[in-house]
Scaffold this motif. Structure first.
Motif, PDB file in Angstrom:
ATOM      1  N   ARG A 198      -9.588   0.871  -4.499  1.00 22.99           N
ATOM      2  CA  ARG A 198      -9.243   0.711  -3.400  1.00 22.99           C
ATOM      3  C   ARG A 198      -8.238   0.408  -3.938  1.00 22.99           C
ATOM      4  NH1 ARG A 198      -5.440   1.873  -1.383  1.00 22.99           N
ATOM      5  NH2 ARG A 198      -5.369   2.775   1.409  1.00 22.99           N
ATOM      6  N   ARG A 199      -7.653  -1.232  -4.152  1.00 24.23           N
ATOM      7  CA  ARG A 199      -6.629  -2.243  -4.313  1.00 24.23           C
ATOM      8  C   ARG A 199      -5.681  -1.755  -5.410  1.00 24.23           C
ATOM      9  NH1 ARG A 199     -10.266  -5.917  -2.855  1.00 24.23           N
ATOM     10  NH2 ARG A 199      -9.819  -6.797  -0.547  1.00 24.23           N
ATOM     11  N   GLU A 200      -6.176  -0.799  -5.863  1.00 26.83           N
ATOM     12  CA  GLU A 200      -5.407  -0.082  -7.336  1.00 26.83           C
ATOM     13  C   GLU A 200      -4.609   1.239  -6.568  1.00 26.83           C
ATOM     14  OE1 GLU A 200      -5.134  -1.759  -9.705  1.00 26.83           O
ATOM     15  OE2 GLU A 200      -6.380  -3.768  -9.561  1.00 26.83           O
ATOM     16  N   PHE A 201      -4.965   1.902  -5.848  1.00 27.90           N
ATOM     17  CA  PHE A 201      -4.022   2.912  -5.209  1.00 27.90           C
ATOM     18  C   PHE A 201      -3.152   2.884  -4.543  1.00 27.90           C
ATOM     19  CE2 PHE A 201      -7.965   4.626  -7.214  1.00 27.90           C
ATOM     20  CZ  PHE A 201      -8.106   5.619  -8.217  1.00 27.90           C
ATOM     21  N   THR A 202      -2.620   3.700  -3.560  1.00 26.01           N
ATOM     22  CA  THR A 202      -1.056   3.733  -3.041  1.00 26.01           C
ATOM     23  C   THR A 202      -1.779   4.662  -2.087  1.00 26.01           C
ATOM     24  OG1 THR A 202       0.356   6.115  -3.523  1.00 26.01           O
ATOM     25  CG2 THR A 202       0.835   4.043  -4.329  1.00 26.01           C
ATOM     26  N   THR A 203      -1.668   3.973  -0.733  1.00 25.82           N
ATOM     27  CA  THR A 203      -1.994   5.458   0.274  1.00 25.82           C
ATOM     28  C   THR A 203      -1.955   6.647   0.010  1.00 25.82           C
ATOM     29  OG1 THR A 203      -1.015   3.465   2.132  1.00 25.82           O
ATOM     30  CG2 THR A 203      -1.525   5.137   2.440  1.00 25.82           C
ATOM     31  N   ASP A 204      -0.849   7.575  -0.322  1.00 29.95           N
ATOM     32  CA  ASP A 204      -1.155   8.471  -0.685  1.00 29.95           C
ATOM     33  C   ASP A 204      -1.533   9.165  -1.572  1.00 29.95           C
ATOM     34  OD1 ASP A 204       1.401   9.144   1.080  1.00 29.95           O
ATOM     35  OD2 ASP A 204       2.848   8.459  -0.440  1.00 29.95           O
ATOM     36  N   GLU A 205      -2.025   8.388  -2.650  1.00 35.16           N
ATOM     37  CA  GLU A 205      -2.838   8.514  -3.610  1.00 35.16           C
ATOM     38  C   GLU A 205      -4.024   8.405  -2.680  1.00 35.16           C
ATOM     39  OE1 GLU A 205      -0.632   6.849  -7.722  1.00 35.16           O
ATOM     40  OE2 GLU A 205      -1.784   5.414  -6.547  1.00 35.16           O
ATOM     41  N   TRP A 206      -5.120   7.281  -2.512  1.00 37.15           N
ATOM     42  CA  TRP A 206      -5.600   6.884  -1.494  1.00 37.15           C
ATOM     43  C   TRP A 206      -6.636   8.476  -0.234  1.00 37.15           C
ATOM     44  CZ3 TRP A 206     -10.089   4.622  -2.921  1.00 37.15           C
ATOM     45  CH2 TRP A 206     -10.803   4.365  -2.300  1.00 37.15           C
ATOM     46  N   THR A 453       0.303  -1.651   5.968  1.00 38.51           N
ATOM     47  CA  THR A 453       1.376  -2.069   6.770  1.00 38.51           C
ATOM     48  C   THR A 453       1.715  -1.734   8.473  1.00 38.51           C
ATOM     49  OG1 THR A 453       2.736   0.455   6.112  1.00 38.51           O
ATOM     50  CG2 THR A 453       2.946  -1.280   4.888  1.00 38.51           C
ATOM     51  N   GLU A 456       2.033   2.059   8.744  1.00 41.18           N
ATOM     52  CA  GLU A 456       0.931   2.879   8.442  1.00 41.18           C
ATOM     53  C   GLU A 456       0.037   2.898   9.421  1.00 41.18           C
ATOM     54  OE1 GLU A 456       0.438   2.320   3.481  1.00 41.18           O
ATOM     55  OE2 GLU A 456      -0.086   1.798   4.609  1.00 41.18           O
TER      56      GLU A 456
END
Length: 714
Positions: A198-206, A453, A456
């Motif tokens: 999960r830490r490798e993805f931005t919120t939009d990507e996730w 954030t 978010e």
């Protein structure tokens, strides 16, 4: 190149292309496979292997996860063939049950994929299994198997089983013997690996990864629409969560609960009984809520449906206290309750004549029951499911994400907003519980690594408040003894942020009425004017057309999925009386963008005196790519058509522009955040009313600012 020099006939740029062969992998797909290798699968493969098999998607994805969880095309194709062979050899089609039974008899042993339900035979003190498609009953099951898989006793479980055949002369003996049984779901997974990924993805990507995991193409949904889809997953990640979704047919309300997880059970609302749902007094056996994480009621709506009053009473107690009693014992359970049903009227009709719970059976149209609901998904905002909305990208294998969500049911993220925000002081305990549970569920889904954030967190909190406010506002229309509540939150600076529902912004005149039969007299009079007892609307309707003498000046925001918005109300009043208008928009290239421009020009032409002429200049960027010629041809056709109705349309190219605006010589300037492209893509059908009238279409989220000459910001 000028438009006048474009004389060759051309073909419109395609709005979509049919892809042959395997779909091209996106950057997101590559990233998904890099960080979740072996746990994801291409979502269009389910259709490729399903054929005529009447089997949930999670069963097929379980098999695909074993053989085709890869981004290598050769491996995928080999995996598809392997799964097809497994289904052909082992999945039991009901019309071939006798052939399968013959195979078991002749071979002595055969592996089958079927739905297995187990019952206790008290007379003989044994457990006996029934195979749904194979049609055999009385198969002996060991107690150890039941202890390991208790869901076999309630509702049944899809399993891979080895079935043996041994005939004896004993007439009471069943020849079928269960050699082995394995439920189709994962037994373990690496949660730390999930968090690391999960830490490798931005919120939009996730968010897009989760949307692809439930089978949809994220490009077909706006931000709010995506979050609404993800709210449907909260019951799987949050214990004792009570969710309702009412809306039009065909929006996929029940899909998640029937296809997504082996931990959910979808039942018809008419098939519910107290023993089936809670406990059977005759034998003391727990019902569905004791074994399943989610119990969803399909086709729950219907005013004339007969309901069991005792069931409603027990359900109310369970939804409030997580417990139920039958006889002398009190039992507890963790199952979340989901209620989905169809509406037969539009939102304004329901608001004018009754409330948004109008379709529920009378026994459930009760303030005490409704107050137990934590969130109301506005099903009318969810688009009707179309073929192009399904994903061919990569998403989590269903049983993998189902186990991940189940593992997080014990954690609580409901307080994660409190370092930034404070809920309104007059929000009741039950309202607060609903907000907290929705907020906690969404935070687990979107930010399991707990790295969000402040912006978010605010977005999640607003959606959680809105869903509970929708419930409470409708209860206020039903029960006049309920006190009004100001829904919103304060930030650390003490600034109050009010939260409204989308339908409240769209239909304020109807939204703030009390039900005429609720014990008060606050329903409107025959002319439609709300009484003085109604809640005061502090702001003008978001889409009400400004009066010519008192045009609004300032900024307005419009929410994703909002209806009732049109150029006629948000643009035309500010352009009336103009002789020269300049439209600055860098993106008038695609066919739908050209149609938007034509819609505005048609309004201008209809509003002016037929003897007058208006000069309209479009400042835009020239498409120098593959569709250059089609772009010029489109603008030339617009120019020619506009000339016939007294509008002198011209185009100026400017490669430096970015912002969108409209300036008129009557002194008004309009800043458009998204330009004219504010509407969501419709169904494409020529019979879609939204294609004829803009106010029937849903919009994307956008803002618009109005300034008189000399007052706009630097």
């Amino acid at each position: 190149m000028t438009l006048d020099s474009v004389t060759e006939p051309g073909v419109d740029a395609p709005e979509g292309a049919v892809m042959e062969g395997p779909p091209a992998k996106t950057d997101l797909d590559r990233k998904i496979n890099r960080f979740f290798a072996g746990s994801v699968v291409r979502k269009d493969l389910v259709k490729a292997v399903k054929g005529n098999a009447i089997v949930p998607s999670y069963v097929l994805e379980y098999l695909l996860g074993q053989y085709a969880a890869s981004d290598d095309e050769a491996t995928i194709q080999a995996g598809i063939e392997a799964v097809r062979k497994i289904l052909a050899d082992h999945y039991v089609q009901r019309n071939q049950a006798e052939l399968v039974k013959s195979t078991i008899k002749e071979r002595g042993r055969h592996r089958v994929i079927d739905k297995v339900t187990v019952t206790l035979n008290e007379k003989d003190d044994v457990y006996q299994a029934e195979f749904a498609n194979l049609g055999i009953k009385g198969v002996l099951v060991e107690s150890a198997t039941i202890k390991a898989h208790p869901k076999l006793l309630v509702g049944g479980v899809w399993c891979i089983c080895d079935v043996e055949y041994f005939h004896t002369d004993d007439a009471r003996s069943v020849p079928w013997i269960l050699g082995s049984l394995k439920p189709i779901q994962m037994s373990s997974f690496d949660f730390d690996g999930y968090l690391a990924g999960r830490r490798e993805f931005t919120t939009d990507e996730w968010i897009d990864l989760l949307i692809q995991s439930i089978g949809f193409n994220p490009d077909m949904f706006g931000r709010r629409a995506k979050l609404i889809q993800l709210v449907r997953l909260i019951p799987f990640v949050e214990r004792n969560y009570n969710l309702v979704e009412l809306g039009p047919k065909g929006t996929g309300k029940s899909h998640i609960f029937s296809e997504f997880s082996p931990h959910g059970m979808l039942i018809s609302g008419g098939e519910v009984t107290v023993p089936k749902l809670f406990i059977n007094n005759a034998n003391g056996r727990l019902g569905l809520v004791g074994y399943w994480d989610v119990v969803a009621f399909d086709e729950f709506a219907g005013k004339k449906k007969r309901t069991d009053k005792s069931l409603v009473d027990i359900m109310k107690n369970y939804m409030a206290n997580k417990s139920f009693s039958r006889g002398t014992s009190v039992e507890g359970a963790e199952a979340s309750m989901v209620f989905v049903g169809n509406t037969s009227h539009t939102v304004p009709y329901m608001l004018k004549h009754s409330d948004l719970f109008d379709e529920l059976p009378e026994s459930y149209h009760d303030s005490a029951y409704l107050d137990r609901l934590h969130h109301y998904i506005p099903g009318w905002e969810v688009d009707t499911i179309r073929s192009e909305m399904f994903s061919n990208g990569y998403g989590f294998v269903v049983d993998y994400i189902a186990e991940v969500l189940k593992s997080m049911r014990n954690s609580d993220h409901s307080d994660r907003y409190q370092q930034h925000f404070t809920l309104g002081s007059d929000i009741s305990t039950r309202d607060r519980d609903g907000i907290h549970k929705t907020f906690s569920g969404l935070m687990k889904l979107l930010f399991p690594h707990e790295e969000a954030t402040q912006e978010e967190i605010a977005e999640v909190l607003r959606l959680a408040i809105e869903g509970r406010k929708r419930v409470k506002d409708q209860i206020l229309r039903i029960d006049s003894t309920m006190a009004d509540v100001k829904f919103g939150y304060s930030d650390t600076a003490g600034v109050w942020h009010a939260v409204s529902t989308l339908e409240e912004d769209e239909y304020p005149a109807y939204y703030h009425r009390r039900h005429a039969g609720a014990g008060d007299n606050s329903a409107s009079d025959e002319q439609g004017e709300p009484s003085s007892n109604n809640t005061v609307v502090e702001e003008p309707p978001a889409v009400a057309p400004p009066v010519a003498q008192t045009l609004f000046e300032g900024h307005r925001e419009f929410q994703e999925n909002q209806r009732g918005v049109s150029y006629d109300t948000i643009l035309l009043p500010y352009l009336l009386g103009s002789g020269e208008i300049t439209i600055v928009d860098p993106y008038i290239r695609l066919p739908h963008q050209g149609r938007n421009l034509v819609d505005l020009l048609a309004l201008l032409a209809a509003a002016k005196d037929p003897a007058d002429e208006i000069a309209v200049t479009l400042v835009t960027k020239e498409d120098t790519g593959e569709f250059h010629r089609q772009h010029l041809l489109m603008l030339k056709e617009i120019q020619d058509g506009a000339a016939t109705v007294g509008i002198n349309f011209s185009v100026t190219w400017d490669e430096s522009i970015h912002d969108r605006s409209i300036r008129a010589d009557n002194g008004w300037k309009i800043l458009l955040g998204r330009g004219l492209d504010i509407f969501q893509k419709g169904s494409g059908s020529q019979y879609d009313l939204g294609a004829r009238r803009q106010e029937f279409r849903q919009v994307v989220a956008f803002g618009v600012s109005y300034f008189r000459s000399g007052t706009e910001p630097e």
